[in-house]
Design a protein around this motif. Structure first.
Motif, PDB file in Angstrom:
ATOM      1  N   SER A   1       0.945  -1.184  -0.029  1.00 47.19           N
ATOM      2  CA  SER A   1      -0.051   0.052   0.007  1.00 47.19           C
ATOM      3  C   SER A   1       1.013   1.238  -0.072  1.00 47.19           C
ATOM      4  O   SER A   1       2.185   1.242   0.288  1.00 47.19           O
ATOM      5  CB  SER A   1      -0.939  -0.081   1.248  1.00 47.19           C
ATOM      6  OG  SER A   1      -0.136   0.137   2.452  1.00 47.19           O
TER       7      SER A   1
ATOM      8  N   THR B   1       0.531   4.982   1.464  1.00 46.44           N
ATOM      9  CA  THR B   1      -0.236   6.102   2.249  1.00 46.44           C
ATOM     10  C   THR B   1       0.401   7.174   2.281  1.00 46.44           C
ATOM     11  O   THR B   1       1.786   7.408   2.643  1.00 46.44           O
ATOM     12  CB  THR B   1      -0.251   5.224   3.764  1.00 46.44           C
ATOM     13  OG1 THR B   1      -0.764   4.106   3.678  1.00 46.44           O
ATOM     14  CG2 THR B   1      -1.292   6.352   4.704  1.00 46.44           C
TER      15      THR B   1
ATOM     16  N   ASN C   1       0.451  11.011   4.132  1.00 48.57           N
ATOM     17  CA  ASN C   1       0.072  12.121   5.115  1.00 48.57           C
ATOM     18  C   ASN C   1       0.694  13.278   4.802  1.00 48.57           C
ATOM     19  O   ASN C   1       0.320  14.392   5.368  1.00 48.57           O
ATOM     20  CB  ASN C   1       0.413  11.536   6.404  1.00 48.57           C
ATOM     21  CG  ASN C   1      -0.394  10.228   6.749  1.00 48.57           C
ATOM     22  OD1 ASN C   1      -1.638  10.113   6.875  1.00 48.57           O
ATOM     23  ND2 ASN C   1       0.331   9.175   7.209  1.00 48.57           N
TER      24      ASN C   1
ATOM     25  N   GLN D   1      -3.268  -0.760  -2.601  1.00 52.90           N
ATOM     26  CA  GLN D   1      -4.348   0.274  -2.351  1.00 52.90           C
ATOM     27  C   GLN D   1      -3.579   1.640  -1.988  1.00 52.90           C
ATOM     28  O   GLN D   1      -2.432   1.714  -1.707  1.00 52.90           O
ATOM     29  CB  GLN D   1      -5.058  -0.248  -0.980  1.00 52.90           C
ATOM     30  CG  GLN D   1      -5.845   0.838  -0.497  1.00 52.90           C
ATOM     31  CD  GLN D   1      -6.483   0.358   0.943  1.00 52.90           C
ATOM     32  OE1 GLN D   1      -5.655  -0.234   1.902  1.00 52.90           O
ATOM     33  NE2 GLN D   1      -7.927   0.656   1.079  1.00 52.90           N
TER      34      GLN D   1
ATOM     35  N   ILE E   1      -3.745   5.367  -0.311  1.00 54.02           N
ATOM     36  CA  ILE E   1      -4.714   5.935   0.939  1.00 54.02           C
ATOM     37  C   ILE E   1      -4.300   7.396   1.047  1.00 54.02           C
ATOM     38  O   ILE E   1      -2.973   7.695   1.129  1.00 54.02           O
ATOM     39  CB  ILE E   1      -4.478   5.235   2.222  1.00 54.02           C
ATOM     40  CG1 ILE E   1      -4.883   3.979   2.055  1.00 54.02           C
ATOM     41  CG2 ILE E   1      -5.188   6.064   3.347  1.00 54.02           C
ATOM     42  CD1 ILE E   1      -4.748   3.168   3.334  1.00 54.02           C
TER      43      ILE E   1
ATOM     44  N   ASN F   1      -4.553  10.847   3.115  1.00 52.97           N
ATOM     45  CA  ASN F   1      -5.333  11.122   4.349  1.00 52.97           C
ATOM     46  C   ASN F   1      -5.445  12.752   4.489  1.00 52.97           C
ATOM     47  O   ASN F   1      -4.618  13.542   3.735  1.00 52.97           O
ATOM     48  CB  ASN F   1      -4.289  10.389   5.561  1.00 52.97           C
ATOM     49  CG  ASN F   1      -4.509   9.068   5.702  1.00 52.97           C
ATOM     50  OD1 ASN F   1      -5.696   8.581   5.537  1.00 52.97           O
ATOM     51  ND2 ASN F   1      -3.709   8.537   6.091  1.00 52.97           N
TER      52      ASN F   1
ATOM     53  N   GLN G   1      -8.587   5.364  -1.768  1.00 57.41           N
ATOM     54  CA  GLN G   1      -9.029   5.807  -0.599  1.00 57.41           C
ATOM     55  C   GLN G   1      -8.752   7.327  -0.186  1.00 57.41           C
ATOM     56  O   GLN G   1      -7.587   7.428   0.237  1.00 57.41           O
ATOM     57  CB  GLN G   1      -9.052   4.988   0.616  1.00 57.41           C
ATOM     58  CG  GLN G   1      -9.881   5.391   1.846  1.00 57.41           C
ATOM     59  CD  GLN G   1      -9.640   4.233   2.912  1.00 57.41           C
ATOM     60  OE1 GLN G   1      -9.546   3.186   2.696  1.00 57.41           O
ATOM     61  NE2 GLN G   1     -10.156   4.883   4.166  1.00 57.41           N
ATOM     62  N   ASN G   2      -9.615   8.152  -0.443  1.00 58.96           N
ATOM     63  CA  ASN G   2      -9.138   9.556  -0.336  1.00 58.96           C
ATOM     64  C   ASN G   2      -9.904   9.939   1.022  1.00 58.96           C
ATOM     65  O   ASN G   2     -11.278  10.066   1.184  1.00 58.96           O
ATOM     66  CB  ASN G   2      -9.647  10.536  -1.303  1.00 58.96           C
ATOM     67  CG  ASN G   2      -9.058  11.801  -1.128  1.00 58.96           C
ATOM     68  OD1 ASN G   2      -7.934  12.013  -0.669  1.00 58.96           O
ATOM     69  ND2 ASN G   2      -9.922  12.890  -1.488  1.00 58.96           N
ATOM     70  N   ASN G   3      -9.203  10.283   2.022  1.00 62.75           N
ATOM     71  CA  ASN G   3      -9.896  10.907   3.363  1.00 62.75           C
ATOM     72  C   ASN G   3      -9.613  12.445   3.721  1.00 62.75           C
ATOM     73  O   ASN G   3      -9.382  12.911   4.877  1.00 62.75           O
ATOM     74  CB  ASN G   3      -9.203  10.026   4.758  1.00 62.75           C
ATOM     75  CG  ASN G   3      -9.375   8.586   4.231  1.00 62.75           C
ATOM     76  OD1 ASN G   3     -10.546   8.039   4.106  1.00 62.75           O
ATOM     77  ND2 ASN G   3      -8.322   7.862   4.719  1.00 62.75           N
TER      78      ASN G   3
ATOM     79  N   HIS H   1     -13.182   5.767  -2.534  1.00 55.17           N
ATOM     80  CA  HIS H   1     -13.950   5.745  -1.457  1.00 55.17           C
ATOM     81  C   HIS H   1     -13.936   7.423  -0.638  1.00 55.17           C
ATOM     82  O   HIS H   1     -12.387   7.829  -0.641  1.00 55.17           O
ATOM     83  CB  HIS H   1     -13.496   4.830  -0.227  1.00 55.17           C
ATOM     84  CG  HIS H   1     -13.651   3.539  -0.791  1.00 55.17           C
ATOM     85  ND1 HIS H   1     -14.940   2.842  -1.031  1.00 55.17           N
ATOM     86  CD2 HIS H   1     -13.090   2.540  -1.231  1.00 55.17           C
ATOM     87  CE1 HIS H   1     -14.911   1.634  -1.409  1.00 55.17           C
ATOM     88  NE2 HIS H   1     -13.510   1.592  -1.560  1.00 55.17           N
TER      89      HIS H   1
END
Length: 234
Positions: free
Chosen positions: A131, A133, A135, A149, A151, A153, A174-176, A193
């Protein structure tokens, strides 16, 4: 007239019931709730898997610099790490020496960017079977992220300086709350998402439906006519 009102009421009650039991998504299709495409086009691909590009052999080991660094480019401009971790306040860049070739920044395991990864003036390909990720920040020209995946954040930024951003995920992007700024933004597969758009509470929806029912169910009053004739609305 009453038949039309009754059909409208029936449709409204069915939709309200579906929202209450969760059959209809609560704003899940609203991209703007989490995903921003600044100055460009957001294009959702229909299919795609990770791992279609270069794959790391892990020969460069773990990458986790303790301080900001500019990396010299290896032969063929390919980095082969096991894992990539860029800590907060750490910035990683590249010494291109005028080269605009694609840099392959690869890992066999997960990639975590809490700081800044700056690809400079040329394309950057970030890939792992694990994945990715984000930040922190990812900056460059023609940026590609490929992983099982992806992500993004809250507070994270992918800035392609008006060029392209390509997100390729085996399962999902996945976008937060991250910000994507590029000329053309594409994702594969086309599933993103995002945080759902807030909707009224279930009780509020039920109250809205009952209020609508009260407005539509007008009073009936009798009229003169044969015995047993029904009243009409008045």
């Amino acid at each position: 007239m009453r038949s039309l009102a009754a059909r409208f009421l029936g449709t409204t009650l069915v939709m309200t019931f579906l929202f209450l039991i969760g059959v209809l998504p609560a704003g899940a299709a609203t991209i703007s709730s989490g995903l921003s495409g600044t100055g460009g086009l957001l294009s959702l691909g229909s299919s795609g898997t990770s791992g279609t590009g270069p794959v790391s052999d892990g020969s460069d080991g773990i990458f986790q610099p303790l301080q900001s660094v500019n990396l010299d480019l290896p032969p063929q401009d390919v980095f082969n790490f096991t894992t990539i971790t860029i800590d907060p306040s750490v910035s990683v860049g590249f010494i291109r020496n005028g080269s605009n070739a694609t840099i392959d920044f690869l890992a066999t395991g997960d990639i975590l960017i809490d700081g800044t990864l700056d690809g400079g003036s040329g394309p950057l390909y970030l890939s792992t079977p694990g994945s990715i990720t984000l930040n922190g920040s990812l900056i460059g020209q023609d940026l590609t992220l490929s992983a099982s995946q992806i992500i993004l954040n809250s507070g994270s930024t992918i800035d392609a300086n008006g060029s392209s951003i390509n997100l390729v995920a085996g399962s999902s992007v996945q976008n937060n709350g991250g910000l994507l700024a590029g000329g053309v933004i594409t994702t594969s597969p086309g599933l993103i998402h995002v945080a759902p758009v807030p909707l009224p509470a279930s009780g509020g929806l039920l109250g809205w439906a009952l209020g609508l029912m009260a407005l539509l169910m007008v009073r009936r009053c009798p009229v003169a006519g044969p015995e047993g004739q029904r009243g009409i609305s008045c």
